[in-house]
Design a protein around this motif. Sequence first.
Motif, PDB file in Angstrom:
ATOM      1  N   UNK A 177       1.202 -15.356  20.100  1.00 33.08           N
ATOM      2  CA  UNK A 177       0.274 -16.482  20.088  1.00 33.08           C
ATOM      3  C   UNK A 177       0.125 -17.107  18.695  1.00 33.08           C
ATOM      4  N   UNK A 178       0.189 -16.281  17.672  1.00 37.72           N
ATOM      5  CA  UNK A 178      -0.105 -16.754  16.315  1.00 37.72           C
ATOM      6  C   UNK A 178       1.078 -16.465  15.402  1.00 37.72           C
ATOM      7  N   UNK A 179       2.135 -17.207  15.622  1.00 40.38           N
ATOM      8  CA  UNK A 179       3.384 -16.966  14.895  1.00 40.38           C
ATOM      9  C   UNK A 179       3.269 -17.300  13.412  1.00 40.38           C
ATOM     10  N   UNK A 180       2.287 -18.129  13.050  1.00 42.01           N
ATOM     11  CA  UNK A 180       2.122 -18.518  11.646  1.00 42.01           C
ATOM     12  C   UNK A 180       1.170 -17.598  10.889  1.00 42.01           C
ATOM     13  N   UNK A 181       0.686 -16.561  11.562  1.00 38.47           N
ATOM     14  CA  UNK A 181      -0.134 -15.556  10.881  1.00 38.47           C
ATOM     15  C   UNK A 181       0.747 -14.330  10.654  1.00 38.47           C
ATOM     16  N   UNK A 182       0.947 -13.978   9.415  1.00 40.04           N
ATOM     17  CA  UNK A 182       1.782 -12.832   9.062  1.00 40.04           C
ATOM     18  C   UNK A 182       0.911 -11.577   9.004  1.00 40.04           C
ATOM     19  N   UNK A 183       1.364 -10.555   9.675  1.00 41.65           N
ATOM     20  CA  UNK A 183       0.627  -9.289   9.699  1.00 41.65           C
ATOM     21  C   UNK A 183       1.394  -8.242   8.905  1.00 41.65           C
ATOM     22  N   UNK A 184       0.665  -7.533   8.048  1.00 46.44           N
ATOM     23  CA  UNK A 184       1.219  -6.364   7.367  1.00 46.44           C
ATOM     24  C   UNK A 184       0.366  -5.165   7.749  1.00 46.44           C
ATOM     25  N   UNK A 185       1.001  -4.097   8.203  1.00 50.66           N
ATOM     26  CA  UNK A 185       0.270  -2.911   8.643  1.00 50.66           C
ATOM     27  C   UNK A 185       0.561  -1.747   7.719  1.00 50.66           C
ATOM     28  N   UNK A 186      -0.502  -1.180   7.144  1.00 58.31           N
ATOM     29  CA  UNK A 186      -0.397   0.014   6.311  1.00 58.31           C
ATOM     30  C   UNK A 186      -0.991   1.191   7.083  1.00 58.31           C
ATOM     31  N   UNK A 187      -0.339   2.332   6.984  1.00 57.14           N
ATOM     32  CA  UNK A 187      -0.760   3.499   7.759  1.00 57.14           C
ATOM     33  C   UNK A 187      -1.161   4.649   6.841  1.00 57.14           C
ATOM     34  N   UNK A 188      -2.196   5.355   7.223  1.00 53.73           N
ATOM     35  CA  UNK A 188      -2.635   6.547   6.489  1.00 53.73           C
ATOM     36  C   UNK A 188      -3.714   7.228   7.287  1.00 53.73           C
ATOM     37  N   UNK A 189      -4.188   8.377   6.836  1.00 55.48           N
ATOM     38  CA  UNK A 189      -5.299   8.988   7.561  1.00 55.48           C
ATOM     39  C   UNK A 189      -6.588   8.228   7.262  1.00 55.48           C
ATOM     40  N   UNK A 190      -7.658   8.603   7.946  1.00 56.16           N
ATOM     41  CA  UNK A 190      -8.921   7.866   7.852  1.00 56.16           C
ATOM     42  C   UNK A 190      -9.416   7.762   6.410  1.00 56.16           C
ATOM     43  N   UNK A 191      -9.298   8.846   5.686  1.00 61.20           N
ATOM     44  CA  UNK A 191      -9.742   8.858   4.291  1.00 61.20           C
ATOM     45  C   UNK A 191      -8.956   7.855   3.456  1.00 61.20           C
ATOM     46  N   UNK A 192      -7.635   7.818   3.653  1.00 52.40           N
ATOM     47  CA  UNK A 192      -6.780   6.905   2.884  1.00 52.40           C
ATOM     48  C   UNK A 192      -7.090   5.447   3.211  1.00 52.40           C
ATOM     49  N   UNK A 193      -7.344   5.139   4.495  1.00 52.20           N
ATOM     50  CA  UNK A 193      -7.651   3.765   4.899  1.00 52.20           C
ATOM     51  C   UNK A 193      -8.971   3.311   4.275  1.00 52.20           C
ATOM     52  N   UNK A 194      -9.937   4.195   4.217  1.00 48.60           N
ATOM     53  CA  UNK A 194     -11.227   3.855   3.591  1.00 48.60           C
ATOM     54  C   UNK A 194     -11.042   3.512   2.114  1.00 48.60           C
TER      55      UNK A 194
END
Length: 292
Positions: free
Chosen positions: A116-133
Motif C-alpha cells: 500500500x505504501x511503496x514510498x515509505x521505506x521500512x528498516x527493521x532492527x532486531x534484538x531482545x526487549x532490553x536492546x530495543x528499549x
Amino acid sequence: MFDYRLKVFHTVASRLSFTKASEELHISQPAVTKHIKEIENQLSAKLFDRKGTSIELTQSGKILYEYAEKIRGLYRDLEFEISQVNQQHKGKLIIGASTTVAQYILPEILAKFNTYYKDIKIELLTGNTEAISVLLKEEKIDLGIIEGESQSSYFDYKSFKSDEIVLAAKTNHSLANKTLSIKDLYTIDLIFREQGSGTLEFIQNRLRDNGVNINELNTVIQLGSSESIKNYLLHSDCMAFLSISTILNELKNNILTVVDIKNFSIERDFHFILPKGEQSELIKLFLRFAEL
C-alpha cells in the motif's frame, strides 16, 4: 467496518475463551454469549463445543473462522485502498522489534504495508526487549515492538497483539501426552532464552507467581533465539517454554507438541513501545495499519 458480531466470534475463536474475548473487546461475557447465539441462530449451526472448562470450535465453527479471516482481510484491503485515494505517504520508518515479533509476526504485516505504501521505506532492527528499549532511548529507532513485561517511564506503551507461551517438546518425548503439575518442572531438563529476553522475563515472573523459582530448575542451556531452541528440542529430551506464535508450523507438521501443565498458563500481550509525546504521522499510520 468488520461486522461486530463476526468480530466477537473471531475473537472468541482466536482465544478459545469467552472470558478473554470479553476482556479484549471490553464488553460483558453475557454480551459475548448473546452475539455468538445470534450468529448460531442465523446459521442454524453450533459453533463451539464445551470440553470441561475449555471450549473448542465445531466443524461449522472452523469453517466460519476461515471465512471470518478472509472477510477481515478484505475489509482491511478496502479501508486502506480507499485511504490511498488523494493521499501521498512518503518517508522512512525505522522499527525495532524483539526477536519473536520480528521473526514470526511482523514479516506478513510489513509485506502488506509495503503493497500500500511503496514510498515509505521500512528498516527493521532486531534484538531482545532490553536492546530495543536502548535503541529507542538513543533515538536510533522510531518505535519498537517488544515482548517483555517491564515498563520504563521514558516511554509510552500500547498493546499490540495477544500471545500465549506454552511448554513444548518433540512429539515422541516420553511425557508428550502427559498432563504435568507445576512442581513437575523441577524434574525436567529445560531450555530458556538468554538474559535480557522479554520472553524469559515473562516466564520467570509467571513461574514465581506460582511458587516456582526459575533458578532452581534444571536449565541445560540458554539460547538466543526460538529457532535455536526448537532445533535443540528435536535432538534432545529437553522441554522449553516458547511463544505459540513460534511453533505453529511445527505443531501443524507434528514435529513438536504442547505439553499441558495443570492449572497453569502463561498469557501476555506484545506491546508497541513509543517515545513520549505526540507521534509523527508515519508512526500513527503504521500503528493504525498494524492494529487491523
